[in-house]
Each structure stands twice: as structure tokens, then as C-alpha cells.
Write a protein that holds these residues in place. Sequence first.
Motif, PDB file in Angstrom:
ATOM      1  N   GLU A  60       0.993  -1.739   0.276  1.00  0.00           N
ATOM      2  CA  GLU A  60      -0.002   0.514   0.251  1.00  0.00           C
ATOM      3  C   GLU A  60       1.055   0.970   0.112  1.00  0.00           C
ATOM      4  N   ALA A  61       0.460   2.307  -0.757  1.00  0.00           N
ATOM      5  CA  ALA A  61       1.026   3.790  -0.627  1.00  0.00           C
ATOM      6  C   ALA A  61       0.135   4.845  -0.461  1.00  0.00           C
ATOM      7  N   ILE A  82       4.743   4.052   2.403  1.00  0.00           N
ATOM      8  CA  ILE A  82       5.078   2.395   1.637  1.00  0.00           C
ATOM      9  C   ILE A  82       4.213   1.044   3.306  1.00  0.00           C
ATOM     10  N   VAL A  83       3.916   0.599   2.544  1.00  0.00           N
ATOM     11  CA  VAL A  83       3.416  -0.906   3.738  1.00  0.00           C
ATOM     12  C   VAL A  83       3.840  -1.761   2.905  1.00  0.00           C
ATOM     13  N   ASP A 225       4.219   1.050  11.391  1.00  0.00           N
ATOM     14  CA  ASP A 225       3.456   2.320  10.783  1.00  0.00           C
ATOM     15  C   ASP A 225       4.781   4.063  10.694  1.00  0.00           C
ATOM     16  N   ALA A 226       4.994   4.683   9.917  1.00  0.00           N
ATOM     17  CA  ALA A 226       5.318   5.396   9.619  1.00  0.00           C
ATOM     18  C   ALA A 226       6.797   4.551   9.647  1.00  0.00           C
ATOM     19  N   SER A 227       7.419   3.809   9.104  1.00  0.00           N
ATOM     20  CA  SER A 227       8.515   2.807   8.816  1.00  0.00           C
ATOM     21  C   SER A 227       9.388   3.061   7.392  1.00  0.00           C
ATOM     22  N   ALA A 228       8.679   3.335   6.565  1.00  0.00           N
ATOM     23  CA  ALA A 228       8.946   3.710   5.888  1.00  0.00           C
ATOM     24  C   ALA A 228       8.650   4.696   4.831  1.00  0.00           C
ATOM     25  N   TYR A 229       8.981   5.972   4.479  1.00  0.00           N
ATOM     26  CA  TYR A 229       8.447   6.627   3.005  1.00  0.00           C
ATOM     27  C   TYR A 229       9.243   6.948   1.864  1.00  0.00           C
ATOM     28  N   VAL A 258       2.122  -1.184  -7.339  1.00  0.00           N
ATOM     29  CA  VAL A 258       1.994  -0.282  -6.841  1.00  0.00           C
ATOM     30  C   VAL A 258       1.818   0.956  -7.612  1.00  0.00           C
ATOM     31  N   GLU A 259       0.344   1.517  -7.346  1.00  0.00           N
ATOM     32  CA  GLU A 259       0.346   2.505  -8.163  1.00  0.00           C
ATOM     33  C   GLU A 259       0.442   3.933  -6.878  1.00  0.00           C
TER      34      GLU A 259
END
Length: 263
Positions: A60-61, A82-83, A225-229, A258-259
Amino acid sequence: MKKTILRVAMSSLFLGFVTLSAAFLSSCDKDKDKERSEPISGSFPSKHPISGFFRVIKAEATLTPVEKTPQKDRSDYLCWEIVPGSEIHYSLIRDEEKVLQIYKERKMREDVTFYSVIGPFDTFGVYGLQAMTLSFTRDADHMVTDLSSQALLSYEHLYKTYYEREPLAPGAETMYYRFLANEVGPKTIREEASLASLTPKDLWWTFWGYYRRLPMGEFVLTPRDASAYLYLKKDAVDLTAGKLVLTFVRDEGNPVKVELPTK
């Protein structure tokens, strides 16, 4: 004569009591010293705090305001949280023998004992990622532009968070707290790199989550959550003319795409 015998007996009894008391107090002091050096009662020791691994089978983005991310000053960038996700039944690696094999393959340390005060270790790291790419496909002619060298991934480094947030000599012992906002614990170590520069070894530590049991008894893998951007300059391409696609290249083929939303 009887009084003298009684005094001697009482004196001996008193000395015996004093001796026993001293021995007892000394024993208590030793017990306290011993307790100080032992882990908290009820804690869970492990030399393998990363207790499992997961394969990415979905992602998910979410478009995220830059001011809510670690790089708050990047007003000229777009940012997405990014999850990556997995499935419990067939994409998790929890078998102890396989986990230990991965520890050895990745040359992970096994000489430090971690003590968890919140239950057995349930941290899972990502497995099987070979690369990540970002591309832009123009609607008019379907021309594809690779933006991987311009896209920056900011992530919490799993291995360094455990083993490099404090000096850990061989044989060391350390306490562990889950790294959540509502729980006290050490800060995570964050790194950043372009997608194009990330090697398969770098990707070992980019994404992670927790394997948890829900109140109803079902187990789930909960990504952090809030781990990778992911950051990309706003003027990198004309986002109104096409779409951005983030791709997870996996060792088993069939990449996950993922778009990225742009508004």
C-alpha cells in the motif's frame, strides 16, 4: 553457680543469634546483588530477537504530507508512506530451523541476549526482495521513464536498530521494548538511499512488522506504521500526464506493483 551457668547460656544464645542475623543479612545483600544482575522476572530471553521473516505479496502507498514525515523540510517533494504486506498462511517464515539458517546466511549476530519485557519476540523482517523501482508511464504514448535514481527511500533499519543503537560486546545482555509510540524504548535508526542504489542486502532491513495474536485467537502480521517513506521531487515528471508505479522485485518472480496516488 546456677546464675553463672544461666548467664553463660544466655550469652551463648545471644552470640548465636547475632551470628545468624549477620549471616542472614549478608545472604540478603548477596541475593539483592544477584537480583540486580538477573533479568526482570517474567522477561523472555532470546539470541534471535528477529524471530521470523515475511515475503511481500502486496503493498500500500499513501500520499503523506511531508511535514508529517522524518524529512519535514522537503517542501519541494511528494511523499508516500510505503507499507508492504504478507499473508499468514503461506508467505511467513516462522520455522525455527529456517530462521536460524537465515541468521547464518545474513551473518547476523547470535552472541547477544535480548530480554523482552512484553512477551516473546515477534519481530519479522522482510525476505526475498531483490530490488525496488519507480517508473512513470505516460498516458499519451505509454512511454515508460525510470525514476528509481531520483526516488529516495527513508526507512528504519531493522538490524541496526537492534544491534547498533548501543554498544553490544560479545556476550552482552540488553533489554528490549517494542518500538511503538506509546511504549518506552530506544529510538530506531533511520537511513535513506535512492531506490536505484539499494542492493538485495540493503533491502533485508528496509521493512518489518510484528506477528501478533488477536483477542479472538487469530494471528496477523502487523506492518510498522510510519516506518518507510518514499520521496520524489514534485517537478520530476508531469504527474497529470500519467501514473507512477512502485515495483517490488522478488526472488520468486511475479513482482508486486502498486500505483502511487498523486492527490
